[in-house]
Design a protein around this motif. Structure first.
Motif, PDB file in Angstrom:
ATOM      1  N   UNK A  74       0.860  -1.180   0.000  1.00 14.46           N
ATOM      2  CA  UNK A  74       0.000   0.000   0.000  1.00 14.46           C
ATOM      3  C   UNK A  74       0.899   1.234   0.000  1.00 14.46           C
ATOM      4  N   UNK A  75       0.619   2.172  -0.884  1.00 15.57           N
ATOM      5  CA  UNK A  75       1.446   3.382  -0.990  1.00 15.57           C
ATOM      6  C   UNK A  75       1.508   4.097   0.359  1.00 15.57           C
ATOM      7  N   UNK A  76       2.697   4.538   0.711  1.00 14.53           N
ATOM      8  CA  UNK A  76       2.905   5.226   1.992  1.00 14.53           C
ATOM      9  C   UNK A  76       2.194   6.584   1.997  1.00 14.53           C
ATOM     10  N   UNK A  77       1.915   7.125   3.179  1.00 14.75           N
ATOM     11  CA  UNK A  77       1.198   8.401   3.270  1.00 14.75           C
ATOM     12  C   UNK A  77       2.074   9.605   2.911  1.00 14.75           C
ATOM     13  N   UNK A  78       1.413  10.687   2.602  1.00 11.88           N
ATOM     14  CA  UNK A  78       2.102  11.949   2.354  1.00 11.88           C
ATOM     15  C   UNK A  78       2.720  12.458   3.651  1.00 11.88           C
ATOM     16  N   UNK A  79       3.929  13.001   3.550  1.00  8.39           N
ATOM     17  CA  UNK A  79       4.603  13.613   4.699  1.00  8.39           C
ATOM     18  C   UNK A  79       5.067  15.009   4.323  1.00  8.39           C
ATOM     19  N   UNK A  80       5.311  15.817   5.331  1.00  5.17           N
ATOM     20  CA  UNK A  80       5.815  17.159   5.084  1.00  5.17           C
ATOM     21  C   UNK A  80       6.765  17.602   6.175  1.00  5.17           C
ATOM     22  N   UNK A  81       7.901  18.163   5.786  1.00  3.98           N
ATOM     23  CA  UNK A  81       8.830  18.775   6.740  1.00  3.98           C
ATOM     24  C   UNK A  81       8.639  20.280   6.625  1.00  3.98           C
ATOM     25  N   UNK A  82       8.351  20.920   7.762  1.00  2.00           N
ATOM     26  CA  UNK A  82       7.958  22.323   7.762  1.00  2.00           C
ATOM     27  C   UNK A  82       8.937  23.191   8.533  1.00  2.00           C
ATOM     28  N   UNK A 183       2.973  13.707   9.227  1.00  2.00           N
ATOM     29  CA  UNK A 183       2.578  12.574   8.392  1.00  2.00           C
ATOM     30  C   UNK A 183       1.053  12.554   8.356  1.00  2.00           C
ATOM     31  N   UNK A 184       0.503  12.645   7.176  1.00  2.00           N
ATOM     32  CA  UNK A 184      -0.940  12.831   7.024  1.00  2.00           C
ATOM     33  C   UNK A 184      -1.636  11.487   6.824  1.00  2.00           C
ATOM     34  N   UNK A 185      -2.254  10.999   7.897  1.00  2.00           N
ATOM     35  CA  UNK A 185      -2.930   9.708   7.860  1.00  2.00           C
ATOM     36  C   UNK A 185      -4.345   9.821   7.307  1.00  2.00           C
ATOM     37  N   UNK A 186      -4.846  11.041   7.201  1.00  2.00           N
ATOM     38  CA  UNK A 186      -6.201  11.281   6.704  1.00  2.00           C
ATOM     39  C   UNK A 186      -6.153  12.116   5.433  1.00  2.00           C
ATOM     40  N   UNK A 187      -7.130  11.919   4.587  1.00  2.60           N
ATOM     41  CA  UNK A 187      -7.281  12.728   3.376  1.00  2.60           C
ATOM     42  C   UNK A 187      -8.155  13.930   3.729  1.00  2.60           C
ATOM     43  N   UNK A 188      -7.542  15.124   3.778  1.00  4.66           N
ATOM     44  CA  UNK A 188      -8.270  16.324   4.205  1.00  4.66           C
ATOM     45  C   UNK A 188      -9.426  16.656   3.273  1.00  4.66           C
ATOM     46  N   UNK A 189      -9.420  16.095   2.065  1.00  6.58           N
ATOM     47  CA  UNK A 189     -10.508  16.342   1.123  1.00  6.58           C
ATOM     48  C   UNK A 189     -11.750  15.525   1.472  1.00  6.58           C
ATOM     49  N   UNK A 196      -9.348  14.661  11.522  1.00  2.80           N
ATOM     50  CA  UNK A 196      -8.073  14.496  10.826  1.00  2.80           C
ATOM     51  C   UNK A 196      -7.018  13.902  11.763  1.00  2.80           C
ATOM     52  N   UNK A 197      -6.258  12.936  11.259  1.00  2.50           N
ATOM     53  CA  UNK A 197      -5.197  12.316  12.047  1.00  2.50           C
ATOM     54  C   UNK A 197      -3.850  12.640  11.410  1.00  2.50           C
ATOM     55  N   UNK A 198      -2.965  13.229  12.219  1.00  8.52           N
ATOM     56  CA  UNK A 198      -1.653  13.661  11.739  1.00  8.52           C
ATOM     57  C   UNK A 198      -0.587  13.284  12.748  1.00  8.52           C
ATOM     58  N   UNK A 199       0.460  12.610  12.294  1.00 12.51           N
ATOM     59  CA  UNK A 199       1.595  12.323  13.161  1.00 12.51           C
ATOM     60  C   UNK A 199       2.500  13.551  13.165  1.00 12.51           C
ATOM     61  N   UNK A 200       2.843  14.022  14.352  1.00 14.80           N
ATOM     62  CA  UNK A 200       3.751  15.163  14.511  1.00 14.80           C
ATOM     63  C   UNK A 200       5.077  14.656  15.057  1.00 14.80           C
ATOM     64  N   UNK A 201       6.170  15.162  14.497  1.00 15.34           N
ATOM     65  CA  UNK A 201       7.500  14.723  14.932  1.00 15.34           C
ATOM     66  C   UNK A 201       8.491  15.875  14.876  1.00 15.34           C
TER      67      UNK A 201
END
Length: 252
Positions: A74-82, A183-189, A196-201
């Motif tokens: 299964x394709x991994x989720x979208x992530x973002x470094x901010x 790490x975005x575990x939910x599709x905000x759309x 919404x579930x988001x992993x923060x690191x």
């Protein structure tokens, strides 16, 4: 059976709703950077480019190409470094136009530079986009981090970051930089903001024990050290029968 990261890598992608310490290994990503408000169209288009690359790899066997070591997944989720620009860091409130980001999608271990290059070729041929030229493939290794699961709107994340800050300070850790990963575990759309579930690191380092406790006379180790370099321990001061503090310390 498909490889499901939600089940196989729970410690990395399904954390608890309270801060915890975890070590993140080196991982391989398609990524693309930018600056500005993530609510703008440019950000959405860059996400689209990343998913095009990720699915180009995922669907290679159906295109007559099966990379060595390939497995169903299964394709991994979208992530973002901010991060923020220097100007943004000087402001008292968040200006989303001053945000700096690198968004990315992790790739399975069988993906090599050659496989990634083939993915770029497939996308260029079937779904070309100007931002494709800005996308990259490379490794990231966060190492020792504090993470937690945030449930709710993105704009409420400061509440979770406050809990992470308290955890960091209470465990003799120090945040390395103002950058953080999401790490975005939910599709905000498709998911309402409250769910919404988001992993923060964010990355941390351990405060050295003997720098902060120059008069230590005993150290009691607790089972389950985080790694060979970092151990959780109780620290005792002279004339004290109780642990002064429990924390994570660096021993070299």
């Amino acid at each position: 059976m498909k490889y499901e990261w939600r089940k196989k890598e729970k410690e990395l992608y399904i954390p608890k709703r309270k801060p915890e310490l975890v070590t993140i290994p080196e991982q391989y990503f398609f990524s693309i950077g930018g600056k500005g408000n993530p609510n703008e169209q440019e950000f959405a288009e860059k996400i689209g480019v990343l998913y095009s690359l990720a699915y180009a790899v995922r669907m290679m066997p159906k295109q007559g190409e099966t990379p060595d070591g390939y497995f169903e997944y299964i394709v991994y989720p979208l992530e973002g470094v901010w991060d923020l620009t220097e100007a943004g860091r000087k402001l008292n409130t968040l200006d989303k136009e001053e945000l700096l980001y690198t968004i990315m999608i992790r790739q399975p271990d069988f993906v090599t530079k050659e496989v990634a290059e083939r993915a770029f070729e497939h996308v260029e041929k079937k779904k070309p986009h100007p931002f494709l030229n800005e996308a990259k493939i490379g490794t990231y290794e966060d190492g020792l981090t504090v993470q937690m699961l945030h449930v709710g709107p993105y704009d409420d994340e400061p509440q979770s970051f406050q809990l992470m800050k308290e955890f960091t300070e209470n465990n003799n850790l120090e945040r390395i930089s103002l950058q953080h990963r999401e790490i975005y575990l939910s599709d905000f759309r498709k998911v309402e903001p409250a769910k919404l579930k988001t992993v923060l690191r964010y990355k941390v380092k351990a405060i050295e024990c003997f720098v902060n406790y120059p008069h230590v006379i005993a150290i009691e180790f607790i089972d389950g050290g985080v790694s060979s370099e970092y151990r959780i321990c109780y620290v005792y001061r002279p004339q004290s029968r109780r642990p002064d503090k429990m924390g994570l310390f660096l021993f070299v």
